[in-house]
Design a protein around this motif. Structure first.
Motif, PDB file in Angstrom:
ATOM      1  N   PHE A 120       0.801  -1.216   0.000  1.00 45.45           N
ATOM      2  CA  PHE A 120       0.000   0.000   0.000  1.00 45.45           C
ATOM      3  C   PHE A 120       0.842   1.279   0.000  1.00 45.45           C
ATOM      4  N   GLY A 121       1.950   1.239  -0.706  1.00 47.85           N
ATOM      5  CA  GLY A 121       2.707   2.452  -0.980  1.00 47.85           C
ATOM      6  C   GLY A 121       3.570   2.960   0.146  1.00 47.85           C
ATOM      7  N   GLY A 122       3.914   2.085   1.093  1.00 51.26           N
ATOM      8  CA  GLY A 122       4.804   2.490   2.176  1.00 51.26           C
ATOM      9  C   GLY A 122       6.092   1.700   2.138  1.00 51.26           C
ATOM     10  N   ASN A 123       6.872   1.826   3.175  1.00 50.33           N
ATOM     11  CA  ASN A 123       8.076   1.002   3.294  1.00 50.33           C
ATOM     12  C   ASN A 123       8.455   0.849   4.763  1.00 50.33           C
ATOM     13  N   MET A 124       8.947  -0.341   5.103  1.00 54.65           N
ATOM     14  CA  MET A 124       9.345  -0.605   6.476  1.00 54.65           C
ATOM     15  C   MET A 124      10.711   0.015   6.722  1.00 54.65           C
ATOM     16  N   GLY A 125      10.876   0.648   7.874  1.00 60.04           N
ATOM     17  CA  GLY A 125      12.131   1.299   8.213  1.00 60.04           C
ATOM     18  C   GLY A 125      12.923   0.496   9.230  1.00 60.04           C
ATOM     19  N   THR A 126      14.001   1.084   9.683  1.00 58.13           N
ATOM     20  CA  THR A 126      14.851   0.450  10.686  1.00 58.13           C
ATOM     21  C   THR A 126      14.360   0.821  12.082  1.00 58.13           C
TER      22      THR A 126
END
Length: 245
Positions: A120-126
């Motif tokens: 859905f157009g996001g991204n997982m970060g650290t």
């Protein structure tokens, strides 16, 4: 904490939970079991368990379910060993998202959470990439109808609350995490009932989405994460539009 109300977001979330009450009770039971395993079955000596029970009661979880979860957590063979994992990332247009999970298999949970972000157009970060944008607070929400705001404010502030804000439909009481129990106990003693009562993560600032696709994808991201059995809570700094209910 005055200014922007969190109540609209809480209302939306609770509406969805009402439609999925069985799943919500299962998640809270898991939360209770883990709290018991880590700190014992007596809430007077286990602050985490006390928070879990407050949350269960605010969700109208039956006492029988609560007791069953406590007994299961205290049992010698109480099933899987769950651990708490927090994933952080960004939704559409950089909306900050924190996902609290209780999982017995990180190799299952992490890819599932990552897939939701990617889909859905996001991204997982650290770790730490967005958590600095939230403050951990005790939050109690009380329906305003029939409540004397001045009396509520005096009781809460005398017990150690940081702020009491009138949001129209509800009053929101915020505390430092270490003062949550004292404030909750003082309000309990005065007979107040709670729509929400928990130690939570509150965004320092909120972001508004204007693009229709971003709004749709952000809602779908939240829904997909909340539908995951390993996910306990989804925190975000999206200022959801009023007509999105």
């Amino acid at each position: 904490m005055s200014g922007h109300s969190k109540w609209h977001n809480i209302k939306q979330k609770k509406g969805k939970e009402d439609a999925k009450r069985g799943r919500m009770f299962t998640k809270i039971a898991k939360y209770i079991m883990v709290a018991v395993k880590e700190g014992g079955a007596d809430p007077e000596y286990n602050p985490s368990l006390k928070v879990a029970i407050d949350k269960a009661k605010a969700e109208n979880m039956p006492n029988d379910n609560i007791e069953r979860a406590i007994k299961k957590g205290a049992g010698a063979d109480s099933g899987a060993n769950y651990e708490e994992v927090v994933y952080e990332g960004y939704g559409p247009s950089g909306i900050a998202v924190m996902v609290e999970c209780l999982t017995d298999n990180r190799n299952r949970t992490a890819p599932d959470v990552r897939h939701a972000f990617d889909k859905f157009g996001g991204n997982m970060g650290t770790p730490g990439s967005v958590s600095f944008m939230f403050d951990k607070k005790g939050l109690m929400v009380i329906e305003a109808e029939g409540v004397d705001g001045d009396e509520l404010m005096l009781t809460a502030l005398d017990a150690g609350a940081e702020d009491v804000s009138d949001e129209g439909e509800v009053f929101e009481i915020t505390t430092a995490p270490e003062d949550y129990h004292a404030v909750r106990q003082a309000l309990d003693a005065q007979g107040y009932t709670f729509v929400q009562s928990d130690i939570t993560n509150i965004p320092q600032n909120y972001t508004t989405l204007t693009d229709a696709d971003d709004i749709k994808n952000m809602q779908k991201l939240i829904d997909m994460l909340e539908d995951n059995d390993d996910v306990q809570e989804v925190y975000h700094n999206w200022n959801q539009p009023e007509d999105d209910e």
